[in-house]
Design a protein around this motif. Structure first.
Motif, short mmCIF file in Angstrom:
data_model
loop_
_atom_site.label_atom_id
_atom_site.label_comp_id
_atom_site.label_asym_id
_atom_site.label_seq_id
_atom_site.Cartn_x
_atom_site.Cartn_y
_atom_site.Cartn_z
N ARG A 3 0.74 -1.21 0.10
CA ARG A 3 0.10 0.00 -0.03
C ARG A 3 0.84 1.23 0.16
NH1 ARG A 3 -4.26 -2.01 4.67
NH2 ARG A 3 -5.89 -2.95 3.14
N ASN A 4 2.01 1.25 0.85
CA ASN A 4 2.76 2.51 1.01
C ASN A 4 3.59 2.62 -0.53
OD1 ASN A 4 2.40 2.95 3.47
ND2 ASN A 4 3.96 2.10 4.36
N LYS A 5 3.74 1.60 -1.34
CA LYS A 5 4.45 1.61 -2.66
C LYS A 5 3.25 2.35 -3.47
CE LYS A 5 7.82 -2.01 -2.13
NZ LYS A 5 8.04 -3.38 -2.69
N GLY A 6 2.16 1.94 -3.29
CA GLY A 6 1.10 2.49 -4.40
C GLY A 6 1.02 3.81 -3.85
N LEU A 7 0.96 4.40 -2.62
CA LEU A 7 0.67 5.58 -2.11
C LEU A 7 2.06 6.56 -2.88
CD1 LEU A 7 -0.37 5.36 1.42
CD2 LEU A 7 -1.69 6.39 -0.69
N ASN A 97 0.93 15.45 4.68
CA ASN A 97 1.12 15.16 6.09
C ASN A 97 1.91 13.89 6.32
OD1 ASN A 97 -0.32 17.31 7.49
ND2 ASN A 97 -2.06 16.54 5.98
N LYS A 98 2.34 13.47 5.11
CA LYS A 98 3.35 12.25 4.93
C LYS A 98 2.59 11.00 5.72
CE LYS A 98 7.40 14.88 4.76
NZ LYS A 98 8.72 15.29 5.24
N ILE A 99 1.36 10.92 5.55
CA ILE A 99 0.73 9.69 6.15
C ILE A 99 0.88 8.40 5.35
CG2 ILE A 99 -1.52 8.85 6.94
CD1 ILE A 99 -2.78 11.83 6.60
N ARG A 100 1.36 7.28 6.26
CA ARG A 100 1.75 6.09 5.52
C ARG A 100 1.13 4.95 6.60
NH1 ARG A 100 1.85 8.89 1.76
NH2 ARG A 100 3.54 8.94 0.02
N PHE A 101 1.12 3.75 6.01
CA PHE A 101 0.81 2.66 6.87
C PHE A 101 2.00 2.29 7.68
CE2 PHE A 101 -2.10 2.56 3.42
CZ PHE A 101 -3.34 2.14 3.94
N GLY A 111 -6.43 0.90 10.72
CA GLY A 111 -7.21 1.86 11.83
C GLY A 111 -6.35 2.97 12.07
N CYS A 112 -5.14 2.81 12.17
CA CYS A 112 -4.05 3.58 12.67
C CYS A 112 -3.92 4.67 11.52
CB CYS A 112 -2.73 3.18 12.80
SG CYS A 112 -2.46 2.33 14.34
N PHE A 113 -3.79 4.21 10.10
CA PHE A 113 -3.81 4.93 9.01
C PHE A 113 -5.14 6.11 8.98
CE2 PHE A 113 -5.06 6.09 4.61
CZ PHE A 113 -3.76 6.59 4.25
N VAL A 114 -6.29 5.50 9.14
CA VAL A 114 -7.48 6.28 9.07
C VAL A 114 -7.49 7.39 10.36
CG1 VAL A 114 -10.05 6.25 9.14
CG2 VAL A 114 -8.91 4.52 8.01
N SER A 115 -7.11 6.89 11.43
CA SER A 115 -6.85 7.66 12.52
C SER A 115 -6.10 9.11 12.22
CB SER A 115 -6.54 7.00 13.91
OG SER A 115 -6.60 7.78 15.22
N ASP A 116 -4.92 8.48 11.67
CA ASP A 116 -3.96 9.85 11.48
C ASP A 116 -4.63 10.67 10.42
OD1 ASP A 116 -1.97 8.88 12.93
OD2 ASP A 116 -0.89 7.68 11.51
N TYR A 117 -5.38 10.15 9.31
CA TYR A 117 -5.92 10.83 8.32
C TYR A 117 -7.00 11.81 8.69
CZ TYR A 117 -8.04 12.13 3.78
OH TYR A 117 -8.65 13.02 2.83
#
Length: 268
Positions: A3-7, A97-101, A111-117
């Motif tokens: 997922r991070n590679k995709g982002l 905001n450099k949000i990644r998994f 859940g951590c990704f969505v919470s950060d977002y």
């Protein structure tokens, strides 16, 4: 992670996620795009269906359609988040905001990704249409019990801490945030005890007590609780906090047994 590679290579204005064994309705993208654009929101989420491979009734999750401000969203769903794949996200917020998994996690990274977002969102729109289908099979990550391990306890504390930091970053009412996480930290070791009794039945009582003592250490829970104001918590949370700080693991284990027994009785 994949997922991070995709982002890292994604070019679109909006980003969505679909797991390999799930599927979406034909108008999944269209309806979520229309919702996020019309509401001038930062995230659009939809209803979803948990589709079981065994002879088990499918679970339909239809949320109430509405537009949330950040504070309203956090108050409505404390520590419960929009499932990652039943929503679309703005790439400007993710990349700005450099949000990644979190690659340290094997569970709850969604859940951590969505919470950060969501901590960076101002408006969130939810529609009730069933647009995403989560395929549930026996043994899947979403549908299986896990043995309690000290590494798992440490990771759970790490996840709680990430949620807590997201709340702080969101700028919502500080008193409400502190009260919520004081309650969560107070219940942390008792919740470990419940999992231990359900998932580690081969351990002796002595081994379970020793496990809880080590869990208190690896989670750094004493330090966390000593920095919390438990005076505004409920009676049970105050008791749990006192038991944890004083390492009264026999009492904590007894609570776990009673809770597990009552759950079994309730099923009958």
């Amino acid at each position: 992670s994949a997922r991070n590679k995709g982002l890292n290579i994604a070019k679109g204005e909006y980003i969505g996620f679909v797991d390999a064994d799930d599927w979406v309705s034909n108008d999944y993208v269209e309806k979520l795009y229309f919702a996020i654009d019309e509401a001038h929101a930062d995230l659009a989420a939809c209803g979803f269906i948990e589709w079981y491979s065994e002879e088990k009734q499918n679970k339909n999750i239809r949320p109430k359609p509405q537009v949330y401000s950040k504070e309203k969203y956090y108050r409505a769903m404390p520590l419960r988040r929009v499932p990652l794949c039943s929503a679309i996200y703005k790439s400007t917020i993710i990349n700005g905001n450099k949000i990644r998994f979190d690659t340290l996690l094997r569970r709850m990274e969604d859940g951590c990704f969505v919470s950060d977002y969501t901590s960076y969102c101002n408006r969130i729109v939810v529609i009730s249409d069933y647009l995403y289908y989560y395929y549930q099979r026996e043994g899947s990550a979403m549908n299986s019990a896990h043995k309690s391990t000290l590494l798992g306890v440490e990771r759970s504390a790490y996840i709680y801490e990430k949620f807590e930091k997201a709340y702080e970053r969101s700028g919502i009412n500080e008193d409400a945030s502190r009260k919520l996480f004081t309650s969560k930290w107070s219940r942390f070791i008792p919740n470990v005890a419940k999992g231990l009794i359900s998932n580690n039945k081969e351990l002796s009582n002595k081994e379970k007590r020793e496990f809880l003592k080590q869990a208190i250490v690896v989670s750094n829970i004493k330090s966390r609780l000593q920095n919390c104001d438990t005076t505004k918590c409920g009676t049970l949370e105050k008791i749990f906090a006192r038991w944890t700080v004083n390492e009264r693991v026999r009492f904590i284990l007894l609570y776990g047994r009673v809770y597990t027994l009552l759950r079994k009785i309730k099923r009958f």
